[in-house]
Design a protein around this motif. Structure first.
Motif, PDB file in Angstrom:
ATOM      1  N   SER A 203       0.816  -1.215   0.000  1.00 32.14           N
ATOM      2  CA  SER A 203       0.000   0.000   0.000  1.00 32.14           C
ATOM      3  C   SER A 203       0.857   1.275   0.000  1.00 32.14           C
ATOM      4  O   SER A 203       0.385   2.319  -0.437  1.00 32.14           O
ATOM      5  CB  SER A 203      -0.978   0.008   1.180  1.00 32.14           C
ATOM      6  OG  SER A 203      -0.265  -0.127   2.369  1.00 32.14           O
ATOM      7  N   ILE A 206       2.043   1.694  -3.969  1.00 28.98           N
ATOM      8  CA  ILE A 206       1.098   1.561  -5.072  1.00 28.98           C
ATOM      9  C   ILE A 206       0.808   2.882  -5.782  1.00 28.98           C
ATOM     10  O   ILE A 206       0.445   2.895  -6.952  1.00 28.98           O
ATOM     11  CB  ILE A 206      -0.190   0.878  -4.537  1.00 28.98           C
ATOM     12  CG1 ILE A 206      -1.084   0.397  -5.651  1.00 28.98           C
ATOM     13  CG2 ILE A 206      -0.954   1.734  -3.581  1.00 28.98           C
ATOM     14  CD1 ILE A 206      -0.710  -0.933  -6.124  1.00 28.98           C
ATOM     15  N   SER A 207       1.010   4.031  -5.094  1.00 36.30           N
ATOM     16  CA  SER A 207       0.748   5.301  -5.789  1.00 36.30           C
ATOM     17  C   SER A 207       1.865   5.601  -6.792  1.00 36.30           C
ATOM     18  O   SER A 207       1.702   6.442  -7.671  1.00 36.30           O
ATOM     19  CB  SER A 207       0.611   6.448  -4.789  1.00 36.30           C
ATOM     20  OG  SER A 207       1.849   6.669  -4.162  1.00 36.30           O
ATOM     21  N   GLN A 210       2.964  -0.254  -9.879  1.00 31.51           N
ATOM     22  CA  GLN A 210       2.298  -1.531  -9.585  1.00 31.51           C
ATOM     23  C   GLN A 210       3.248  -2.708  -9.803  1.00 31.51           C
ATOM     24  O   GLN A 210       2.867  -3.853  -9.616  1.00 31.51           O
ATOM     25  CB  GLN A 210       1.042  -1.678 -10.435  1.00 31.51           C
ATOM     26  CG  GLN A 210      -0.051  -0.722  -9.947  1.00 31.51           C
ATOM     27  CD  GLN A 210      -1.379  -0.957 -10.596  1.00 31.51           C
ATOM     28  OE1 GLN A 210      -1.481  -0.858 -11.817  1.00 31.51           O
ATOM     29  NE2 GLN A 210      -2.397  -1.255  -9.832  1.00 31.51           N
ATOM     30  N   LYS A 244       2.921  -8.032 -10.722  1.00 31.39           N
ATOM     31  CA  LYS A 244       2.073  -6.847 -10.900  1.00 31.39           C
ATOM     32  C   LYS A 244       0.967  -6.881  -9.824  1.00 31.39           C
ATOM     33  O   LYS A 244       0.282  -7.897  -9.673  1.00 31.39           O
ATOM     34  CB  LYS A 244       1.434  -6.896 -12.291  1.00 31.39           C
ATOM     35  CG  LYS A 244       1.039  -5.539 -12.731  1.00 31.39           C
ATOM     36  CD  LYS A 244       1.070  -5.361 -14.256  1.00 31.39           C
ATOM     37  CE  LYS A 244       1.023  -3.896 -14.590  1.00 31.39           C
ATOM     38  NZ  LYS A 244       2.301  -3.301 -14.828  1.00 31.39           N
ATOM     39  N   THR A 246      -2.585  -6.253  -8.347  1.00 36.64           N
ATOM     40  CA  THR A 246      -3.844  -6.207  -9.099  1.00 36.64           C
ATOM     41  C   THR A 246      -4.821  -5.165  -8.558  1.00 36.64           C
ATOM     42  O   THR A 246      -5.834  -4.899  -9.174  1.00 36.64           O
ATOM     43  CB  THR A 246      -4.534  -7.582  -9.068  1.00 36.64           C
ATOM     44  OG1 THR A 246      -4.610  -7.984  -7.701  1.00 36.64           O
ATOM     45  CG2 THR A 246      -3.773  -8.604  -9.872  1.00 36.64           C
ATOM     46  N   TRP A 247      -4.546  -4.587  -7.410  1.00 38.20           N
ATOM     47  CA  TRP A 247      -5.456  -3.557  -6.919  1.00 38.20           C
ATOM     48  C   TRP A 247      -4.818  -2.173  -7.042  1.00 38.20           C
ATOM     49  O   TRP A 247      -3.622  -2.071  -7.296  1.00 38.20           O
ATOM     50  CB  TRP A 247      -5.941  -3.856  -5.512  1.00 38.20           C
ATOM     51  CG  TRP A 247      -4.881  -4.196  -4.501  1.00 38.20           C
ATOM     52  CD1 TRP A 247      -4.370  -5.426  -4.260  1.00 38.20           C
ATOM     53  CD2 TRP A 247      -4.200  -3.303  -3.610  1.00 38.20           C
ATOM     54  NE1 TRP A 247      -3.427  -5.355  -3.280  1.00 38.20           N
ATOM     55  CE2 TRP A 247      -3.303  -4.063  -2.846  1.00 38.20           C
ATOM     56  CE3 TRP A 247      -4.270  -1.926  -3.367  1.00 38.20           C
ATOM     57  CZ2 TRP A 247      -2.478  -3.510  -1.883  1.00 38.20           C
ATOM     58  CZ3 TRP A 247      -3.453  -1.371  -2.393  1.00 38.20           C
ATOM     59  CH2 TRP A 247      -2.574  -2.162  -1.662  1.00 38.20           C
ATOM     60  N   SER A 248      -5.639  -1.141  -6.863  1.00 35.68           N
ATOM     61  CA  SER A 248      -5.109   0.205  -7.109  1.00 35.68           C
ATOM     62  C   SER A 248      -5.167   1.022  -5.827  1.00 35.68           C
ATOM     63  O   SER A 248      -5.742   0.606  -4.827  1.00 35.68           O
ATOM     64  CB  SER A 248      -5.927   0.891  -8.193  1.00 35.68           C
ATOM     65  OG  SER A 248      -7.153   1.283  -7.628  1.00 35.68           O
ATOM     66  N   ILE A 249      -4.635   2.209  -5.914  1.00 37.61           N
ATOM     67  CA  ILE A 249      -4.551   3.098  -4.749  1.00 37.61           C
ATOM     68  C   ILE A 249      -5.943   3.375  -4.154  1.00 37.61           C
ATOM     69  O   ILE A 249      -6.106   3.508  -2.951  1.00 37.61           O
ATOM     70  CB  ILE A 249      -3.826   4.411  -5.129  1.00 37.61           C
ATOM     71  CG1 ILE A 249      -3.477   5.215  -3.888  1.00 37.61           C
ATOM     72  CG2 ILE A 249      -4.591   5.250  -6.104  1.00 37.61           C
ATOM     73  CD1 ILE A 249      -2.386   4.609  -3.091  1.00 37.61           C
ATOM     74  N   LYS A 250      -6.964   3.405  -5.023  1.00 37.24           N
ATOM     75  CA  LYS A 250      -8.325   3.714  -4.554  1.00 37.24           C
ATOM     76  C   LYS A 250      -8.799   2.683  -3.517  1.00 37.24           C
ATOM     77  O   LYS A 250      -9.512   3.000  -2.577  1.00 37.24           O
ATOM     78  CB  LYS A 250      -9.279   3.724  -5.750  1.00 37.24           C
ATOM     79  CG  LYS A 250     -10.242   4.859  -5.711  1.00 37.24           C
ATOM     80  CD  LYS A 250     -11.068   4.966  -6.963  1.00 37.24           C
ATOM     81  CE  LYS A 250     -12.459   5.456  -6.583  1.00 37.24           C
ATOM     82  NZ  LYS A 250     -13.357   4.394  -6.166  1.00 37.24           N
ATOM     83  N   ASP A 251      -8.379   1.419  -3.722  1.00 34.98           N
ATOM     84  CA  ASP A 251      -8.803   0.364  -2.797  1.00 34.98           C
ATOM     85  C   ASP A 251      -8.238   0.567  -1.396  1.00 34.98           C
ATOM     86  O   ASP A 251      -8.737  -0.003  -0.439  1.00 34.98           O
ATOM     87  CB  ASP A 251      -8.344  -1.011  -3.319  1.00 34.98           C
ATOM     88  CG  ASP A 251      -8.999  -1.342  -4.639  1.00 34.98           C
ATOM     89  OD1 ASP A 251     -10.230  -1.212  -4.711  1.00 34.98           O
ATOM     90  OD2 ASP A 251      -8.284  -1.700  -5.594  1.00 34.98           O
TER      91      ASP A 251
END
Ligand code: G6P
Length: 617
Positions: A203, A206-207, A210, A244, A246-251
């Motif tokens: 976390s 991730i910004s 990835q 890679k 698979t989830w993004s910063i939004k999560d």
């Protein structure tokens, strides 16, 4: 437990590191610090308390460098003081270090270093390791071993270190370089565009990128802006695998919710859908797991299962035990991982182990996995964090797939563990003697779980009102039977974790063998009262409490009618299949403890003294 971030690139390092530390605060929040290499020296800012305090402190220091390290601490050795906060700088000013873990032989190392003239400002084991690296750095000839003097001095020092560590190091003469190494504490490299990062958790990376590399125990990585290399402690080269995320910063963001815990409670219907997606057979009569790495025949020959876990995950194992024994008729034992590793219990031949851990990094669970493997047993893992140490060391396993869980009090990870436990029970049962039609019914029941949870969540406003009336109590009991006994344990754990109210979970009937002595108008009890064969017995236990003036909150399934005035509060959840009931019954107790903690003004996402992932013993 302790958050770590390191950055080397073209951007100003400090704001990026502090941003990363904020995302890692759930790993520890006693103090935080950042060090940047600029103008040929280390500039260090550190402060007790939250990362927000560090942010203010950092602005005073004008941290402009593009190469730095940062840390948020969960104290082990040494109290919570500015001096004990990381990063530490060696007394000769050459090395700066952040560390997660415990260096067990630091006393002997410190004695050696004091004799060599090194001095110490803190009480920490970390500062000792920092000075040991400085000692080797001062002695190491440039270019030794075909590797940099910097990497070599870290390698030599770590050969003397006993215990656990995830470290990131800067050297004064190595601008644009970081050295990082791990043994027992997670570290992930972030491979960015013209920049490299390292952190204890995805976390924090991730910004920026990835593309990640999960460092393994005993590996040392050398990071530069444009490239990186990995070697082992014994200096062998390693070919890295770039994964890679698979989830993004939004999560990993809180969105409009007041707390991550609230967000994660309300995410549960979707989390459950994700955890079951693609995992039912085409004929709709059983579950499928892609990564178990064990054949159906091997599973048929297993005589006994042992589940190892800590905290909330152990409660999920206890529900799973109930369901596997009930449906698959295989004897199951659940053990605290921390006890199992030292207990040396006799083990039987055809035993299969499962390790359940949201983070996949809990040191006690990891040590228990290694102990079982050392004795020749196969260990499968149930984890949420992809690429975590337990996931990698296990022989196979099941990912929970619920995305990052940030709140220290586990909610969506817990209910997804319950779901996976129920699916595992179904899978094992269908390999033995559960019929096609019973399997089909169970699949239908499990598929209904997300909607049942949606319905249970609709009670939130009422539960909030109840919480207001109960927030002033100092003691509470949680009572349930059979598969709801572990949910009583979990309800009590949630309440004490985040609201600091003393709470205990008991099997409802066991209450009369001791806990009943606590009952008075000052000690409320939360009862789980589902429809079914135990209903009258549970009602009798409630009468025993009421006769002693104990307030009662009853969590009943739809259709249960209680004698008048027996319960002071009634929360209704949908009536459902017994395999899904523990999931649905968890919702009101999560909400109750959440709203009580909010009402008491507690810091819900960062409860005192706790850390999300405990990577020290
Ligand atoms: C810590 C957390 C608990 C968690 C336990 C096990 O103690 O505070 O909430 O249940 O670790 O964590 P794991 O990641 O192994 O599931």
């Amino acid at each position: 437990m302790c958050g770590i971030v390191g950055y080397v690139g073209k951007q100003k390092a400090a704001p990026l590191i502090i941003e990363g530390l904020k995302r890692l605060e759930y790993r520890g929040y006693d103090s935080a610090g950042v060090a940047v290499l600029q103008d040929g020296k280390f500039v260090v800012a550190k402060k007790t308390g939250r990362v927000a305090n560090l942010e203010q402190e950092a602005t005073r220091h004008r941290l402009n460098g593009t190469h730095g390290i940062g840390h948020t601490r969960w104290a082990t050795h040494g109290g919570v003081t500015d001096a004990n906060a990381h990063p530490h700088v060696s007394s000769d000013g050459k090395i700066a270090l952040i560390h997660n873990g415990v260096i067990e032989n630091y006393v002997a190392m410190k004695k050696f270093l004091l004799e060599k003239g090194y001095t110490f400002k803190s009480e920490t084991d970390t500062e000792v390791l920092c000075n040991l690296i400085a000692y080797h750095y001062a002695k190491e000839p440039a270019g030794a071993n075909g590797d940099s003097r910097f990497v070599e001095s870290v390698r030599k020092s770590l050969r003397h270190a006993e215990g656990t560590y995830g470290i990131v190091v800067m050297a004064i003469d190595a601008p644009g370089e970081l050295v990082t190494a791990r043994k027992g504490s997670p570290l992930i490299l972030g491979i960015g565009d013209g920049e490299s990062l390292v952190a204890s958790d995805v976390s924090a990376l991730i910004s920026r990128t990835q593309n990640v590399v999960y460092l393994k125990d005993g590996e040392i990585a050398h990071l530069r802006e444009q490239n990186f290399s990995i070697t082992t402690l014994s200096s062998g080269a390693v070919s890295p695998v770039v994964d890679k995320v698979t989830w993004s910063i939004k999560d990993a963001e809180r969105g409009d919710h007041a707390h991550f815990m609230e967000k994660e409670i309300f995410e549960q219907p979707v989390a459950l859908e994700n955890a079951m997606r693609g995992r039912f057979s085409e004929d709709g009569s059983t579950a499928n797991f892609g990564g178990l790495n064990i054949t159906a025949n091997e599973l048929r020959s297993i005589d006994r299962l042992v589940f190892l876990a800590c905290g909330t995950a152990l409660h999920a194992c206890m529900v799973t035990e109930h369901l596997i024994e009930r449906f698959a008729r295989i004897p199951v034992e659940c053990d605290y991982a921390s006890e199992f590793r030292y207990r040396n219990s006799p083990l039987f031949h055809n035993t299969l182990f499962f390790a359940m851990s949201q983070s996949g990094e809990t040191i006690d669970t990891l040590a228990a996995v290694r102990e079982a493997k050392r004795k020749g047993y196969k260990v499968l893992a149930i984890n949420n964090v992809v690429g975590s140490t337990i996931a990698r060391e296990a022989d196979g396993g099941i990912y929970q797939h619920v995305g990052p869980e940030v709140g220290v009090a586990s909610t969506k990870a817990f209910t997804s563990q319950l779901l996976i436990g129920a699916m595992l029970a179904l899978y094992l049962a269908r390999l033995r003697d559960m019929s096609f039609s019973d399997g089909t019914q169970l699949v239908q029941a499990l598929k209904a779980a997300p909607d049942l949870v949606r319905t249970a969540l609709k009670e939130a406003p009422r539960i909030r009102e109840i919480a207001k009336r109960y927030a002033h109590y100092t003691d509470m009991l949680f009572l349930g039977r059979l598969s709801l006994f572990p949910i009583a344990l979990e309800g009590a754990l949630k309440l004490k974790e985040i609201s600091y109210i003393h709470a205990e979970g008991y099997p409802a009937a066991e209450m009369k063998h001791g806990p009943i002595a606590l009952i008075s108008e000052k000690c409320p009890s939360v009862f789980f009262v589902p429809k079914g064969e135990m209903l009258n017995k549970i009602v009798s236990s409630m009468q025993e409490i009421k006769a002693r003036k104990g307030p009662i909150i009853a969590v009943v399934t739809d259709g249960v009618e209680l004698p008048p005035a027996l319960a002071d509060e009634v929360i209704t959840i949908p009536d459902c299949h017994e395999a899904v009931l523990p999931i649905v019954a968890s919702i009101p107790v999560q909400l109750l403890s959440y709203y009580i903690a909010v009402e008491r003004g507690c810091d819900v996402d960062k409860p005192r003294n706790l850390a999300k992932s405990v990577t020290v013993e």
